[in-house]
Enzyme design. Structure first.
Site, PDB file in Angstrom:
ATOM      1  N   ASP A   4       0.743  -1.114   0.078  1.00 32.90           N
ATOM      2  CA  ASP A   4      -0.137   0.130  -0.025  1.00 32.90           C
ATOM      3  C   ASP A   4       0.875   1.257  -0.087  1.00 32.90           C
ATOM      4  OD1 ASP A   4      -2.994   0.882   1.230  1.00 32.90           O
ATOM      5  OD2 ASP A   4      -1.429   2.668   1.492  1.00 32.90           O
ATOM      6  N   ASP A 102      -4.245   2.516  -5.040  1.00 35.99           N
ATOM      7  CA  ASP A 102      -2.677   2.363  -4.382  1.00 35.99           C
ATOM      8  C   ASP A 102      -2.619   1.238  -3.667  1.00 35.99           C
ATOM      9  OD1 ASP A 102      -4.073   2.752  -1.853  1.00 35.99           O
ATOM     10  OD2 ASP A 102      -2.328   4.111  -1.132  1.00 35.99           O
ATOM     11  N   GLU A 103      -3.285   0.162  -3.959  1.00 38.64           N
ATOM     12  CA  GLU A 103      -3.024  -0.956  -2.928  1.00 38.64           C
ATOM     13  C   GLU A 103      -3.279  -2.398  -3.708  1.00 38.64           C
ATOM     14  OE1 GLU A 103      -5.462   0.228   0.180  1.00 38.64           O
ATOM     15  OE2 GLU A 103      -5.740  -2.011   0.961  1.00 38.64           O
TER      16      GLU A 103
HETATM   17  N1  DCP Z   1      -8.428   8.811  -0.423  1.00 38.58           N
HETATM   18  C1  DCP Z   1      -9.930   9.351  -0.710  1.00 38.58           C
HETATM   19  N2  DCP Z   1     -10.550   9.600   0.422  1.00 38.58           N
HETATM   20  C2  DCP Z   1     -10.359   8.969   1.533  1.00 38.58           C
HETATM   21  C3  DCP Z   1      -9.350   8.370   1.549  1.00 38.58           C
HETATM   22  C4  DCP Z   1      -8.265   8.061   0.900  1.00 38.58           C
HETATM   23  O1  DCP Z   1      -9.896   9.779  -1.748  1.00 38.58           O
HETATM   24  N3  DCP Z   1     -11.288   9.057   2.449  1.00 38.58           N
HETATM   25  C5  DCP Z   1      -7.712   8.582  -1.515  1.00 38.58           C
HETATM   26  C6  DCP Z   1      -6.362   9.298  -1.363  1.00 38.58           C
HETATM   27  C7  DCP Z   1      -5.387   8.442  -0.817  1.00 38.58           C
HETATM   28  C8  DCP Z   1      -5.557   7.224  -1.712  1.00 38.58           C
HETATM   29  O2  DCP Z   1      -7.192   6.995  -1.628  1.00 38.58           O
HETATM   30  O3  DCP Z   1      -4.197   8.943  -1.258  1.00 38.58           O
HETATM   31  C9  DCP Z   1      -5.287   5.940  -0.973  1.00 38.58           C
HETATM   32  O4  DCP Z   1      -5.953   6.075   0.080  1.00 38.58           O
HETATM   33  P1  DCP Z   1      -5.427   5.178   1.614  1.00 38.58           P
HETATM   34  O5  DCP Z   1      -6.233   4.952   2.515  1.00 38.58           O
HETATM   35  O6  DCP Z   1      -4.396   4.327   1.457  1.00 38.58           O
HETATM   36  O7  DCP Z   1      -4.407   6.532   2.309  1.00 38.58           O
HETATM   37  P2  DCP Z   1      -3.197   7.330   1.921  1.00 38.58           P
HETATM   38  O8  DCP Z   1      -2.555   6.475   0.831  1.00 38.58           O
HETATM   39  O9  DCP Z   1      -3.420   8.752   1.574  1.00 38.58           O
HETATM   40  O10 DCP Z   1      -2.342   7.165   3.166  1.00 38.58           O
HETATM   41  P3  DCP Z   1      -1.614   6.030   3.968  1.00 38.58           P
HETATM   42  O11 DCP Z   1      -0.009   6.548   4.052  1.00 38.58           O
HETATM   43  O12 DCP Z   1      -2.202   5.970   5.361  1.00 38.58           O
HETATM   44  O13 DCP Z   1      -1.975   4.865   3.273  1.00 38.58           O
HETATM   45 CA    CA Z   2      -2.326   4.215   1.236  1.00 40.80          CA
HETATM   46 CA    CA Z   3      -4.910   2.139   0.232  1.00 41.11          CA
END
Ligand code: DCP
Ligand code: CA
Ligand code: CA
Length: 347
Positions: A4, A102-103
């Site tokens: 991720d 992203d995962e």
């Molecule tokens: N995303 C979104 N709305 C949310 C949560 C996330 O649009 N409520 C989008 C933005 C993130 C992407 O999806 O960049 C991936 O979500 P993740 O939950 O994997 O979160 P992040 O990658 O941003 O952070 P982390 O480092 O905790 O994985």
């Molecule tokens: Ca992420």
């Molecule tokens: Ca994710």
């Protein structure tokens, strides 16, 4: 193995704006000096230090940190980077399943035979960084459930390995809402039944759980015991779902356009539900009679309901329509999809 990306959208922005690396930075709706609507999609760890989080109203983030860098969503750009990442990750597994932008899960059972899993995970991280410039976290476990939770614990920029014999004790002290498939509502119901921790839930009476949650009650107890038999399966061909409509006669009748947005929205939602998706981004397309075309997007909290889509699309229409011109074509699209697996089953 679950791979991720860390703070993905902002990490992508850092690639083209290296100057935001050391300051709080946010991707989301326009804060409009604190009056903006919509939410924070994500933020870097620098912003998280101040308590800013994904899904928080953008106005709340602005109250905390008005001088943070606010950027609007550029989903197509993130998708291009995601494709590069996924191509790389895929080469490291015998099976590959992308679960969101992203995962992805990969089956590395055979690949790590006779060598340390840690070394293998380091190689994956290195390859992703070299090919796409993005840092990620990795969880490794005997099944998808444990790999996912391990990955959460590895964040940011880390690796966490949980062996089969340790799986149960790894999760037993966690609160029930850290378990896969447990949303806020389910967590509340579990607490009301006296289950605070995963360990307590693991010992729950199955018949009682089935009485309360249906067949998924039994599944929750299996999860609480660290058991998950689901396969890694390739399924992520769909990246966005949309519908368009061209009017018989160009129109500036707002009721007519709104009715059409409602109809398109309901059609889109049918496909969203069929695919078992949630969406976070709504895009409205307006093509005017002079053939100019405008796209308007807004991010919301993950949703799968018609009302969330249609209300957002209508708001985008009302806020952006050029009342001087007639509309030839209207389109509604959802993107930023994720699998609703685990959330959907328990209601
Ligand atoms: N995303 C979104 N709305 C949310 C949560 C996330 O649009 N409520 C989008 C933005 C993130 C992407 O999806 O960049 C991936 O979500 P993740 O939950 O994997 O979160 P992040 O990658 O941003 O952070 P982390 O480092 O905790 O994985
Ligand atoms: Ca992420
Ligand atoms: Ca994710």
């Amino acid at each position: 193995m679950l791979v991720d990306m860390d703070y993905f959208f902002v990490a992508c922005e850092e690639l083209r704006h290296p100057e935001i690396r050391n300051v709080p930075a946010i991707v989301g709706s326009d804060p409009k000096g604190g009056a903006g609507r919509g939410v924070v999609m994500t933020c870097n760890y620098n912003a998280r230090k101040y308590g800013i989080r994904s899904g928080m109203p953008i106005s709340a983030a602005y109250r905390i940190k008005p001088d943070a860098v606010y950027m609007k969503l550029d989903y197509e750009y993130y998708e291009k980077i995601s494709e590069k990442i996924m191509r790389t990750v895929k080469t490291f597994g015998d099976k590959f399943e992308q679960v969101s932008i992203d995962e992805a899960y990969i089956d590395v059972t055979k690949r790590v035979e006779g060598r340390p899993a840690l070394e293998y995970a380091e190689a994956v991280k290195k390859a992703v960084f070299e090919n796409a410039g993005i840092k990620c976290s990795i969880g490794i476990g005997p099944n998808k459930l444990i790999a996912k939770i391990a990955c959460e614990k590895a964040k940011p920029d880390g690796i966490k390995i949980v062996e089969e014999k340790d799986a149960k004790s790894f999760i037993e002290k966690m609160s029930v809402d850290e378990l896969y498939g447990v949303g806020r509502k389910t967590a509340e119901r579990l607490r009301a039944m006296g289950y605070e921790t995963v360990g307590q839930l693991a010992k729950a009476n199955i018949a009682k759980m089935v009485g309360e949650f249906g067949s998924m009650g039994a599944e929750l107890v299996r999860y609480a015991n660290g058991v998950d038999d689901s396969e890694i399966t390739e399924n992520y061909a769909v990246k966005s779902i949309g519908r368009e409509f061209t009017f018989e006669k160009d129109t500036d009748d707002m009721n007519e356009v709104e009715r059409e947005i409602g109809r398109l929205g309901n059609d889109v939602i049918e496909d969203v539900k069929k695919g078992g998706f949630t969406f976070k981004t709504v895009t409205l397309k307006l093509r005017y009679s002079d053939f100019t075309e405008h796209l308007h997007s807004r991010s919301i909290k993950a949703a799968s309901e018609a009302a969330a889509l249609i209300n957002t699309a209508k708001a985008l229409y009302n806020e952006n329509v050029d009342a001087e011109k007639k509309i030839r074509k209207v389109g509604v699209r959802v993107s930023n999809l994720a699998s609703s697996r685990g959330q959907k089953r328990i209601v």
